[in-house]
Structure formats: C-alpha cells, structure tokens
Design a protein around this motif. Sequence first.
Motif, PDB file in Angstrom:
ATOM      1  N   LYS A 442       0.757  -0.543  -0.449  1.00 35.08           N
ATOM      2  CA  LYS A 442       0.379   0.269  -0.290  1.00 35.08           C
ATOM      3  C   LYS A 442       0.546   0.877  -0.088  1.00 35.08           C
ATOM      4  CE  LYS A 442      -3.990   1.946   2.438  1.00 35.08           C
ATOM      5  NZ  LYS A 442      -4.919   1.989   3.294  1.00 35.08           N
ATOM      6  N   GLU A 443       2.127   1.051   0.641  1.00 35.09           N
ATOM      7  CA  GLU A 443       2.777   2.321   1.119  1.00 35.09           C
ATOM      8  C   GLU A 443       3.833   2.515  -0.383  1.00 35.09           C
ATOM      9  OE1 GLU A 443       2.611   0.161   2.905  1.00 35.09           O
ATOM     10  OE2 GLU A 443       4.875  -0.823   3.792  1.00 35.09           O
ATOM     11  N   ASP A 444       3.975   1.968  -0.795  1.00 34.66           N
ATOM     12  CA  ASP A 444       4.389   2.239  -2.708  1.00 34.66           C
ATOM     13  C   ASP A 444       3.690   2.996  -3.256  1.00 34.66           C
ATOM     14  OD1 ASP A 444       6.695   1.123  -1.130  1.00 34.66           O
ATOM     15  OD2 ASP A 444       6.204  -0.906  -1.808  1.00 34.66           O
ATOM     16  N   PRO A 446      -0.289   3.216  -3.706  1.00 34.35           N
ATOM     17  CA  PRO A 446      -1.983   3.088  -2.938  1.00 34.35           C
ATOM     18  C   PRO A 446      -3.056   2.366  -4.761  1.00 34.35           C
ATOM     19  CG  PRO A 446      -0.532   4.989  -2.566  1.00 34.35           C
ATOM     20  CD  PRO A 446       0.312   4.075  -3.362  1.00 34.35           C
TER      21      PRO A 446
END
Lengths: 509, 73
Positions: A442-444, A446
Amino acid sequence: MKFKAQLEELEQQTAAALAMGGEAKLAARREKGVLNARERLDVLLDSDSFFESGMFAKGIRPQVRHKTPADGKIAGYGRIEGREVSVVSNDFTTIGASSSAINGKKIRHIREVATERGMPMIFLGESAGARMPDRMGAPGRAMLGQDPAEYQRRRQTPWVSALLGDCYGSSTWYSCMSDFVVMRKGATMAVASSRVTSIAINQEVDPEELGGWRLHTGTTGMVDIAVDSDEEALKAIRTFLSYLPSSAKEAPPRVEVPEGSDAAAERILEVLPEERNSVYDVREVIRSIVDRDSFFELKARFGKSVSTGLARIDGRSVGVIANNTKFKGGAIDVDAMRKTTSFMVMCDSFNIPIVFLVDQPGFLIGVDGEKRGAPGRIINWMNAISLVSVPRISVIMRKSYGQAYLNMGGGRNSDEVLTWPTADLGFVDPHLGVHMLYGVKKEDDPERFEECLKELQQDSSAWALAELYETHAVIDPRETRSSLKRLLDVHAGDGIVGRHDLSVWPTSY
Amino acid sequence: MAELEVKSDITGTVWKILSKEGDEIQEDDTMIILESMKMEIPLSSTEDGVIKRIVVAEGDAVAEGDLILVLEV
C-alpha cells in the motif's frame, strides 16, 4: 477362640504391610506435608470403598522379602462417586516403589480387571524406576517383557495418572499412556532420576529442569495440570473422571444442570470486542456457553493459542476446542496442533461430543514451526478429525482463514456448522493477499493496491457462507448455548457410542 | 526467589507497556501489548511475581523468543 494363632498371624502380617517402609520414612513425609501411598487412597476414593489386592505380596529375592511390604505398589479397587475404579498407588517408602517381577504382576492383574470389567485405571505415581538388582545381566533381561501388552494402549477404559514425587520408570511410562495427567509442583517426571542422569552424562542435572512442572505443562505438554498439593491432585482426578464414562462402551454420565447455567449466555457480547484487531480470552466465551462452573481446562499452559477442555452443556459432557486470540492472535502453532489432536483422540475414544469455537488467522507459519514438523502435525490433526465418530459441532465466531478452516471443523469436517454474523471467512486477509499475490504494498503504490484489493476481495461474510449452505445456521452469539443444546439433542440423543477409530493413537506426539 | 524470563511468543512490535519495574503481577495479568498480524496481542504473565526488569521500549521490533522482561517469582 478357634484358630487363634492363624488369626493372630493375619493380624501381624496386616500390621506389617500397613507399616509400609517404616515409621521414620513416613514421619519424614509428614514433615514435608506429603501424603503417603495409603493416605492418598483414602483421599482419592469414596470412604471405606477400597478393597486391596496383593497386600501380602513381597519382593521375589529372599534378601529383600523382609523390607518389601506389598512389594512397594499398593493395588486394588475402590469407588469414586459410587463408580468402580482400579488403582495402583506407589509406596515410595518401600525401596522407592521400584518396579519388580511381583509388583509388575499386581499391576497387570489390576489393569486386566479394569479393562475386562470396564472401569477407569488410576496410577498414583512416585517411583524410583527399575529395581536394579533384579534387572542385572541376562537373567534380569529374562524378567522383562513377559507381558507383550504391558505398554499397549487401546483405550478400552480411561487411564489417569498423578505425578506426586520422584517419578521415573513405570510412573513415567504409565503417565505417557494416560488420558489425563496431574502433577504436584515439586514432583519430577523423567526417564531416569537426576542422580542417575548426572552419573550417566557426567554433569550436574537440576531435577526441576530435568522434569519439573514448568517443563511438562509448558514445553512437553505431557502434563495436563499442575497443582500445589497431593490433595488437589487427587481432587483433580475425581473431577476429570466425572466427565468420562467408565468404559469406551458407554456414554459419559449425564448430570443435573446447575441452576443459573443459562444466565451467562448474554455475556458473550460483552466479551467479544467490536474492533477486528482486538483480542479476547476465549475461555470467557466458553464459560458463558457451558453449564455453570463446568469448564475444566486441560493443558492450559501448553499450545495456548488453542484452548482445550472438558465441560458440560445441558448436563452432557462435551470437549471444547477453541481458538484463543489472546495468545499469538489465535495463530495455531505446533504445540497447539499436538494438543488438539491428542484431545480429539481422548474425546473420540470415550464418546464425548466435540464443540469447536473458531476464531483463527491460520497456522503460525515460520522457520521454527517447519523445523518442528508443522505440516505433519497439521495432517495428523486432519486425519484425526476425519476419523472422529462422535458428534462434531463447529461455531464460527469471527475469523476462519487458510487451510486451518478445515482443521477447525469447516466444510464436512463437522456434523453441524453454526456461524455468528461477526464471522469473516477467507484464505488470507486480503490486504496481506495483495502483497503476496501481486507484490504490491500500500505504501509504495496506493492506487494499484486499491485496484488489486478490489479484484481479490470477495464477500467473506456469514451470509455468503449461508447462501452456499456451508453453514447450517447463522445465529445471534447469545443463542449459542441454546443452539448447542438443541443440536446435542439431535446428534447425541441419550448418549452415543462411537466407532473409536482413534483409540489406538498415541497419547503424545 | 527465582528469575523467570518472559519472552515474546510472536514476531511483531511493542505497542504498549502497561506495567513498570517493581509492579506486582498475578498470573494472567497483561503486562505488555504487542502488535502483530494486524492484531493487538497481549503478553500475559504465566505466574505470580514482581517485574524485575523490562528490556524493551514501546515501538521496538521483537522476534519470537526475544526477551521482553524478567519476573521474580
């Protein structure tokens, strides 16, 4: 009086047997607050119910005959709550209750009667191991192994063991074949004593470390519960047996339901957290479902992410297997697998219906588990659940993820599946699934993450499961007790006797 | 008095420390909450005792088997 001399001799012989290993040794035990072998029988059995077998048996070698009353193992029959039991109580004051040819004969007889007549067998353990002088050389070998069924376990009747002191040799072996083992803190169970072990490996050995209660309740799982005194241990045996039938040919006794047993059903909603990431102690749920004060947990300190125990619902004995999210989030580790399988073996052997309470994120995966053979343990469990012939009822409370869904009674692995509206079914948490399947975090990214999540996410609700008729009912959690009562009426009737396909499985894995 | 090492039974991070050194603890009391697998996992005492040392801080990453605290039992 007629036959005066003979009757006097009977009196003298009886007094000599009752004196056991002598006053000095008995006094030393009293000092330590430990009961002797005969006092233990008084506490264990209904009053005046003990009939002794082999009071006048003695050691086979002439040089020990004068100091081996009852040959160190007191055996016979008694009653517990009016039901017949067979019992062997080790008298440690008589040359360490060491195993010999004659006391071996006593055990064999008592055990055979227990099996033939259908009554539980109780071993009160405290023994030094083999009587060494009897076992030396080839002649010593020839005294062993004369009973090919000596270490055979077919679970025709329940066996229970108490570890009440130094337990080596026979006390250890019988515990490892028993359906229930209680240990007094301070007792030791091991293959050989710390002294013998120290000499053999030329190294100091601490008895607690070698075989103390922490080791056996927490690490080996070979002891079900540890208690502080002899009296508590003997009481635990009576409690355990109250849930079991006298033999595998009978259903367990049904008892009166304690007043107020329905009152706790409402409490389930208080125990269950609304937040998905919060945990709770499933034993609170169990206590609110079963008859009041009837939950008797087994192996509470071992494989804690699954709680196992005996209880009653509507006066009927049941075995409860419940995921406990309080420990490891409910992820099932190797210890929990071993414990659950052996618990199913016991329930299946003695006609005790099984209730699964399900809330688990899957098996605990990792290097440690693989090193300990997790796949083998998982399949042992699956093999066992497929062979169980007592009624199995599964209640899906919250999560049931992964292959473990089947281990906890999913699909056709239960006779009935009940589901709470709070259930969450699936293979893996979809958020983790996106990372696993698509390699997206998710952080890379979204946006891509949300896309993948949408693709992977399926309806995981109780309703979707109900539409597919993979659950037989969706119920209000507060109706769990009443639903189980009804389904036990349907599946257990007046008490059922199963096929016992698991009765020859081992006790520990 | 014996020392009992309390270790993490799971890999995760230390989320909340609820006790301090010197606290008297009863069996089953929750002393620390870990976070793992998106779950809050309480670390409870297996015995009665007194907390002698806490060796982790909130936010620390811990692996299964790492020492968390020492109890005097």
